[in-house]
Design a protein around this motif. Structure first.
Motif, short mmCIF file in Angstrom:
data_model
loop_
_atom_site.label_atom_id
_atom_site.label_comp_id
_atom_site.label_asym_id
_atom_site.label_seq_id
_atom_site.Cartn_x
_atom_site.Cartn_y
_atom_site.Cartn_z
N THR A 2 40.68 31.64 39.74
CA THR A 2 39.35 32.37 39.47
C THR A 2 39.71 33.71 39.08
OG1 THR A 2 38.21 31.16 41.32
CG2 THR A 2 37.29 33.14 40.86
N GLU A 10 29.08 33.94 41.67
CA GLU A 10 30.32 32.88 41.76
C GLU A 10 31.41 33.62 42.34
OE1 GLU A 10 28.66 33.21 39.11
OE2 GLU A 10 27.30 31.50 39.29
N ASN A 11 32.06 34.69 41.96
CA ASN A 11 33.20 35.26 42.55
C ASN A 11 32.82 35.64 44.00
OD1 ASN A 11 34.73 34.66 40.25
ND2 ASN A 11 34.71 36.89 39.58
N PHE A 14 33.25 32.83 46.28
CA PHE A 14 34.53 32.51 46.19
C PHE A 14 35.43 33.23 47.29
CE2 PHE A 14 38.96 33.17 45.06
CZ PHE A 14 39.49 31.54 45.03
#
Length: 76
Positions: A2, A10-11, A14
């Motif tokens: 990533t 999304e990060n 994560f």
């Protein structure tokens, strides 16, 4: 792998999931990644970097990190 240089939801999700996994949080279910926002990206990234770089944590370190996550979560 990533790309964590981009501030995306999304990060954020994560990194939260990675932190929860590394800390083996007993309350992980209560700390859902979707409760964190991109606007908190820098603070979350700092916590993520601390957790990712350290092989293990004392109980007080885990408590401090979880407390910081809780503060970020409560800013919704």
């Amino acid at each position: 792998m990533t790309n964590l240089n981009e501030a995306t939801q999304e990060n954020v999700e994560f990194m939260i999931e990675a932190i929860k996994s590394k800390l083996k949080m007993a309350t992980a279910a209560a700390m859902q990644a979707s409760h964190f926002r991109v606007s908190q990206y820098e603070e979350i990234k700092e916590l993520y970097d601390i957790v990712a770089d350290k092989p293990n944590f004392s109980i007080s370190e885990v408590e401090a990190l979880v407390s910081e996550l809780g503060k970020l979560r409560s800013q919704l």
